[in-house]
Design a protein around this motif. Structure first.
Motif, mmCIF file in Angstrom:
data_model
loop_
_atom_site.group_PDB
_atom_site.id
_atom_site.type_symbol
_atom_site.label_atom_id
_atom_site.label_comp_id
_atom_site.label_asym_id
_atom_site.label_seq_id
_atom_site.Cartn_x
_atom_site.Cartn_y
_atom_site.Cartn_z
ATOM 1 N N MET A 72 0.841 -1.207 0.000
ATOM 2 C CA MET A 72 0.000 0.000 0.000
ATOM 3 C C MET A 72 0.874 1.254 0.000
ATOM 4 O O MET A 72 0.439 2.319 -0.429
ATOM 5 N N LEU A 73 2.112 1.120 0.510
ATOM 6 C CA LEU A 73 3.027 2.267 0.533
ATOM 7 C C LEU A 73 3.954 2.285 -0.685
ATOM 8 O O LEU A 73 4.887 3.086 -0.749
ATOM 9 N N GLY A 74 3.732 1.360 -1.624
ATOM 10 C CA GLY A 74 4.522 1.388 -2.855
ATOM 11 C C GLY A 74 5.683 0.414 -2.903
ATOM 12 O O GLY A 74 6.399 0.354 -3.905
ATOM 13 N N ILE A 75 5.891 -0.354 -1.830
ATOM 14 C CA ILE A 75 6.874 -1.436 -1.890
ATOM 15 C C ILE A 75 6.264 -2.517 -2.786
ATOM 16 O O ILE A 75 5.034 -2.654 -2.862
ATOM 17 N N ARG A 76 7.095 -3.269 -3.496
ATOM 18 C CA ARG A 76 6.559 -4.323 -4.371
ATOM 19 C C ARG A 76 7.068 -5.681 -3.906
ATOM 20 O O ARG A 76 8.001 -6.245 -4.479
ATOM 21 N N PRO A 77 6.436 -6.231 -2.868
ATOM 22 C CA PRO A 77 6.909 -7.508 -2.337
ATOM 23 C C PRO A 77 6.544 -8.676 -3.262
ATOM 24 O O PRO A 77 5.458 -8.708 -3.843
#
Lengths: 324, 373
Positions: A72-77
């Protein structure tokens, strides 16, 4: 062209996307120090360091939810389930959170997260480790599901999945990990939602996904060699989105549809495919739609029976011949 | 062994001393201007008047579904959320109206959401339990007990990954403490030293089941943090100064040391678990509820404090009441007059890729039963 394994192809996709986007993080059980239970992530820790390649405790709920929250914060796990069967442990996170947050926020939030790992039976490990949840996941609006059948597809689809801004489930197959296919050196992507005709034919459309495509191709070869039947093999590649036009057009051409998948039959992927065929190609059908799926019980342990429980070329050939 | 056990934080140790701590004098409160204090008080009143108005709308049949009222717990949301800065994030469970308003969401968008209207904060797609405002660092509004706790972990992970000095306030009710997701999250928060503050809003009842009937551990709920090597503290939640002072300590620990904390904030809800809870006065006594309202109400308490401080007087208090009521009434009018979302919107906001015009490389069908145009 060079040949590499399905496993290596996925690893290359991960490496290329880790290099391309500093927000990509690989996370899961044993992915880092242990080098991956199935060695898909072998060597990545050394190459990218502990911030990007992260070992988790055996807490599927927590690390799946963590990935969704971070996305949701833009990290791409990119989350590895050691077995996709384990995604059931985190079903609340996957179904209630990954799938629903965008909708419930009126489109204010999106979750660019990938869940990947092997989703197959046939490895002699019993029912708890042999699930094929593509139908469960595809049943949930908000989620996307791809099931690559070759090394080439696995690499191209994985790269698209990581770049996708919605949650994508990439369902791999341990039996395919060691098999080799031609994969070009240069970069490529495969769009999510585009089926692929793996073999052209005129007499019958065999529609499959994942390893069932390989089974279907072997059956098609036998049908050609021994029975003079020229089968077309349509690889769905993606379950949701679903490339309805490609398989409907194939059936319109051949007049016969045989659905092959390793999913269980009841409310399985084949049921949806059959619906579209009857709705959109009814007048083109020369025979009832036929299906070969997993035999409808929990995955059996005993190896000879397990080999029969899943679709195999013999079962597919028999089903094709019965269609007349 | 015992040296590794985390102790209650210093602020609580002070409380254990004979003389009570004056939390109004904690730096974070002493530095509040008169206007800041009036705003805090005003927002507490606004939350209560808003919720009272939602209850009326519910009783009038204007809104349906679940309505989990926050009345009685206002000092928790206002106290904590008033500390939120640019890199701090908030996520909570389904009793989320107070947090939403505390973070600056408007009564209009919240009321319209309850009405299921297109002007609602989630365009009528979320409802009471699912308010969101990512522009205000508010990440919901989550309906499954404990289900938001791994997400809070992820928000804190994101802050740390991006190397920002921030934190995540992740709220839950006391009923969540026995969910597996919560304990997995506590473990990972501490194992990875994530800047998350888990806040148990302990109102004494998980729906209709009291603490005694749901938790084996006899001590404070927050003591369970010790099993995970995590700092914890206990807060009297009807004292907004105390809520702010102790939450601030935890947030600073998160921001500066990237460490998690478990806070238990004792509070009380005057209404049932939800408005549909017909037994709200059966699993507890009327006297218990009345005692809280009369003697422990967080708004009355803060009002009294501010009057003693010379910040508030009678006429100002009345003015605040009047404006809050008018604002709540206006939100009801706004919601009532707003349109329902169009049928076509039912398949919007499902996939980012669909909403943003199909990416050129995307093909295939993604919806399988669509509304008639």
């Amino acid at each position: 062209m060079r040949k590499i394994t399905y496993r290596q192809a996925i690893k290359e996709a991960l490496i290329e996307e880790l290099r391309r986007d500093p927000n990509v993080v690989i996370m899961g059980e044993e992915v880092a120090q242990y080098n991956g239970a199935y060695k898909v992530t072998e060597g990545l820790l050394e190459q990218f360091g502990a911030k990007r390649i992260v070992d988790t405790p055996i807490s599927e709920t927590a690390f799946s939810g963590l990935a969704i929250g971070a996305s949701m914060l833009g990290i791409r796990p990119v989350i590895e389930f050691m077995f996709f069967s384990f995604c059931y442990v985190s079903f609340d996170q996957v179904i209630n959170n990954a799938a629903n947050i965008r909708y419930m926020s009126g489109g204010l939030i999106n979750c660019p997260v990938v869940f990947r790992g092997p989703a197959n039976g046939g490895t002699n490990v019993g029912a708890t480790h042999s699930h094929t949840p593509e139908n469960f996941i595809a049943n949930t609006p908000g989620l996307k599901v791809v099931c690559p059948s070759t090394a080439y597809d696995a690499k191209g689809l994985m790269k698209s999945a990581i770049r996708d801004n919605d949650p994508v489930f990439v369902m791999e197959n341990t039996i395919l990990y060691g098999q080799e296919w031609e994969v070009p050196d240069e970069e490529y992507l495969i769009p999510i939602g585009k089926a692929d005709i793996k073999r052209t034919g005129t007499d019958l459309s065999i529609i499959a996904h994942g390893r069932a495509v390989i089974t279907a191709l072997a059956a098609a070869q036998e049908l050609a060699d021994k029975h003079g039947i020229n089968a077309e093999v349509v690889d769905l590649r993606s379950i949701r989105p679903l490339d309805v036009d490609t398989f409907v057009n194939s059936v319109k051409k051949t007049g016969r549809a045989l659905l092959v998948d390793e999913n269980k039959p009841f409310c399985g992927v084949g049921a949806q495919i059959a619906f579209h065929i009857q709705a959109e190609a009814f007048d083109f059908l020369d025979a009832p739609i036929a299906r070969v799926s997993a035999i409808d019980s929990p995955a059996i342990y005993s190896k000879p029976l397990e080999d029969e429980q899943l679709p195999n070329p013999r079962r597919v050939v028999e089903a094709a011949l019965k269609m007349g | 062994m015992s040296t590794q056990r985390k102790k209650k934080t210093d602020s609580t140790a002070e409380k254990d001393n004979a003389s009570p701590v004056n939390y109004a004098q904690a730096d974070i409160n002493r530095n509040l201007s008169k206007d800041d204090k009036i705003k805090l008080y005003t927002d507490m009143v606004r939350v209560r008047r808003f919720e009272e108005r939602t209850l009326r709308a519910y009783q009038q049949g204007k809104i349906g579904g679940f309505l989990h009222l926050y009345i009685g717990q206002e000092a928790v949301a206002l106290g904590t959320c008033s500390l939120v800065g640019k890199h701090d994030h908030v996520i909570t469970a389904y009793r989320d109206h107070g947090h939403a308003l505390a973070l600056g969401m408007t009564m209009n968008e919240c009321m319209a959401e309850l009405y299921g209207k297109a002007t609602g904060c989630s365009k009528g797609k979320g409802g009471s339990m699912h308010f969101f405002a990512p522009d205000k660092n508010f990440w919901g509004g989550h309906g499954i007990v404990g289900g938001q706790t791994p997400l809070g972990l992820g928000l804190a992970y994101g802050v740390k990954f991006q190397e920002l000095k921030g934190s995540c306030l992740c709220f839950m009710g006391d009923g969540a403490i026995n969910q597996g997701a919560v304990h997995e999250s506590f473990n990972m928060a501490s194992l990875w030293q994530l800047p998350v503050i888990y806040i148990i809003e302990n109102n004494g009842y998980s729906m209709g089941t009291s603490l005694e009937r749901s938790s084996a551990h006899p001590g404070k709920l927050a003591e369970r943090a010790e099993g995970y090597g995590m700092d914890w503290d206990y807060i009297e939640g009807n004292d907004i100064y105390q809520v702010r002072a102790k939450t601030h300590i935890a947030m600073e620990r998160a921001r500066n040391e990237s460490k998690p904390t478990l806070l238990e904030i004792a509070t009380y809800r005057y209404r049932g678990h939800s408005v549909a809870d017909a037994n709200a006065e059966k699993y507890r006594t009327k006297e218990e509820i009345e005692d809280y309202k009369k003697n422990k109400d967080p708004i009355s308490r803060f009002q009294k404090q501010l009057m003693e401080e010379g910040v508030l007087d009678d006429s100002r208090t009345k003015e605040i009441e009047k404006l809050a009521k008018a604002e709540a009434d206006e939100s009801d009018r706004f919601a009532n007059e707003s349109p329902f979302p169009p049928m076509s919107s039912i398949i919007e906001d499902v996939y980012w890729s669909e909403d943003n015009g199909r990416q050129n490389d995307q093909q295939g069908r993604i919806f399988f039963e669509v509304p008639n145009s």
